[in-house]
Design a protein around this motif. Structure first.
Motif, mmCIF file in Angstrom:
data_model
loop_
_atom_site.group_PDB
_atom_site.id
_atom_site.type_symbol
_atom_site.label_atom_id
_atom_site.label_comp_id
_atom_site.label_asym_id
_atom_site.label_seq_id
_atom_site.Cartn_x
_atom_site.Cartn_y
_atom_site.Cartn_z
ATOM 1 N N GLU A 161 0.825 -1.325 0.074
ATOM 2 C CA GLU A 161 0.218 0.033 0.062
ATOM 3 C C GLU A 161 0.935 1.148 0.092
ATOM 4 O O GLU A 161 1.909 1.321 0.766
ATOM 5 N N VAL A 200 1.501 3.981 1.462
ATOM 6 C CA VAL A 200 1.654 4.556 2.941
ATOM 7 C C VAL A 200 3.029 4.649 3.023
ATOM 8 O O VAL A 200 3.685 3.735 3.293
ATOM 9 N N ASN A 201 3.116 5.968 3.715
ATOM 10 C CA ASN A 201 4.505 6.239 4.459
ATOM 11 C C ASN A 201 4.600 6.127 5.955
ATOM 12 O O ASN A 201 4.211 7.059 6.557
ATOM 13 N N GLU A 202 4.532 4.881 6.212
ATOM 14 C CA GLU A 202 4.435 4.807 8.019
ATOM 15 C C GLU A 202 5.669 5.345 8.556
ATOM 16 O O GLU A 202 6.882 4.648 8.044
ATOM 17 N N GLU A 225 3.267 7.456 12.707
ATOM 18 C CA GLU A 225 2.456 8.215 12.139
ATOM 19 C C GLU A 225 2.347 7.733 10.469
ATOM 20 O O GLU A 225 3.467 7.168 10.091
ATOM 21 N N ASP A 226 1.158 8.141 9.805
ATOM 22 C CA ASP A 226 1.164 7.852 8.396
ATOM 23 C C ASP A 226 1.517 9.221 7.844
ATOM 24 O O ASP A 226 0.677 10.035 7.952
ATOM 25 N N ARG A 227 2.539 9.294 7.265
ATOM 26 C CA ARG A 227 3.036 10.604 6.529
ATOM 27 C C ARG A 227 2.960 10.346 5.242
ATOM 28 O O ARG A 227 2.852 9.357 4.495
ATOM 29 N N SER A 280 11.225 4.715 8.542
ATOM 30 C CA SER A 280 9.793 4.979 7.860
ATOM 31 C C SER A 280 9.928 3.962 6.597
ATOM 32 O O SER A 280 10.550 3.016 6.227
ATOM 33 N N THR A 281 8.835 4.018 5.895
ATOM 34 C CA THR A 281 8.597 3.159 4.850
ATOM 35 C C THR A 281 9.521 3.460 3.598
ATOM 36 O O THR A 281 9.954 2.708 2.675
ATOM 37 N N PRO A 324 8.380 -1.442 7.509
ATOM 38 C CA PRO A 324 7.007 -1.495 7.634
ATOM 39 C C PRO A 324 6.694 -2.660 6.653
ATOM 40 O O PRO A 324 6.991 -2.598 5.476
#
Length: 383
Positions: free
Chosen positions: A22, A24-26, A39-41, A147-148, A371
């Motif tokens: 997905e 999403v940059n967790e 956080e989802d950035r 982060s992702t 992630p």
């Protein structure tokens, strides 16, 4: 607003390495109150046409990460705003700017996490690690790699040899620090080297010094288990530091390790005053002392001995041109193997647990997977 450079995208990322893709940059974020959270950035955009975006697969934890968490600052660098920590990382290229020439989507890379300005006198003279405008990951105010995704210029991403896993690739950063330390010492062929501190950097300095041809490498620490590990990781001999004067320690060290006349080169990877004083005492006349470890900013230092021995005293800061490339060559030739350094591994959701593990001085090196990363696949080399 300046538009994002044209991207070269490929949907065929190795899905065996990640459980989900997905967009999403967790991120794992440290607040100014020293509390962690997820956080989802926004997915980071490429700053220039030479940038690449990397999906982070593995990140090693450094003592500096833990120091920011526990103390909120390192020197003049203060956590005044939420920050993503982590800077020892490897991952998979996920997008490329239109001017990227030597990388492609799907390449496995180790990240050099600092970007100099490339225009100042220091950068232009080949010492970009000393750039006043350095944007270094996980050094306030710049976010790190837990982060992702993370973006860097192409020249800061180094392809990993096929037989090197990405968990090992995350340790190219500390290995490059050791390469830089040993490089500052000059020609090590046939010389004697004493390394103080059997943590990750000290152990890597041992391994690099031996790979560079040192005739004898002695490592000093106070922890028996780390000294025992060092015997299989580059050290010819070990010495357990005693609670006594530097002179008494040196006398015993020289007898136990047969380091007659002292060491040509001393590398201190502790920053601890007793180790530094002992290191200067064991240094041969005309030798070279490299300070790599950071402890108290002010200590009692035997400067008279440096003068009396006409020794060379050098500070070591991160890494410079050629250090990453040489570190990867050492891995490619199997002169250094990093896998055994990794004693603890955590999923991204367990990141705070990983920080507590490092703070408790458990094991040697701790790695956090990105992630959604499948740990088993991150341990494998390229197909």
């Amino acid at each position: 607003m300046k538009p994002e450079p044209q991207l070269v995208l490929d949907a065929k990322l190795p899905t065996s390495t990640v459980e989900h893709l997905e967009e999403v940059n967790e991120a794992f974020v440290l607040s100014p109150s020293r509390q962690f959270g997820f956080e989802d950035r926004p997915i980071p955009t490429l700053r220039t046409a030479r940038d690449v975006r990397v999906r982070i697969i593995a990140t090693g934890l450094c003592g500096s990460d833990v120091h920011y968490w526990q103390h909120g600052r390192i020197g003049n660098y203060v956590v005044n705003d939420p920050i993503v920590l982590g800077h020892e990382s490897a991952g998979i290229v996920e997008a490329c700017g239109e001017d990227v020439k030597h990388l492609k989507v799907g390449d496995r890379v180790a990240l050099e996490p600092g970007v100099g300005c490339n225009t100042c006198e220091t950068c232009r003279s080949g010492r970009y690690n000393l750039c006043d405008s350095m944007r270094f990951a996980a050094t306030p105010p710049y976010d790190g790699t837990l982060s992702t995704f993370y973006c860097l210029p192409e020249e800061c991403c180094y392809k990993l040899p096929p037989h090197i896993s990405m968990r090992e690739g995350s340790l190219v950063e500390p290995l490059s620090i050791a390469v830089h330390c040993c490089g500052l010492a000059g020609n090590l062929q046939g010389r004697t080297v004493a390394v103080f501190g059997a943590g990750p950097i000290g152990l890597l300095c041992c391994a690099v010094a031996r790979a560079f041809g040192a005739a004898k490498v002695v490592i000093v620490d106070v922890v028996d288990s780390r000294l025992e590990f060092a015997k299989g990781f580059g050290a010819h001999q070990t010495y357990k530091m005693q609670s006594q004067s530097p002179e008494a320690n040196v006398e015993k060290l020289q007898v136990e390790t047969r380091l007659e006349g002292g060491a040509n080169v001393v590398i201190d990877a502790t920053g601890a005053e007793p180790c530094i004083n002992c290191g200067v005492a064991v240094l041969r006349r005309g030798g070279t002392f490299i300070q790599a470890g950071l402890g108290s900013p002010r200590i009692s230092f035997p400067i008279g001995q440096i003068c009396d021995k006409e020794a060379t005293l050098k500070g070591s800061f991160r890494y410079g041109p050629g250090d990453y490339k040489l570190a990867i060559e050492l891995l490619n030739s199997n002169r250094i193997c990093l896998g055994d350094l990794i004693t603890h591994e955590f999923s991204f959701s367990e990141a705070e647990k990983a920080f507590n593990n490092v703070a408790g001085r458990s094991g040697i090196k701790t790695v956090i997977y990105g992630p959604g990363v499948d740990k088993a696949m991150a341990k494998q080399a390229a197909a």
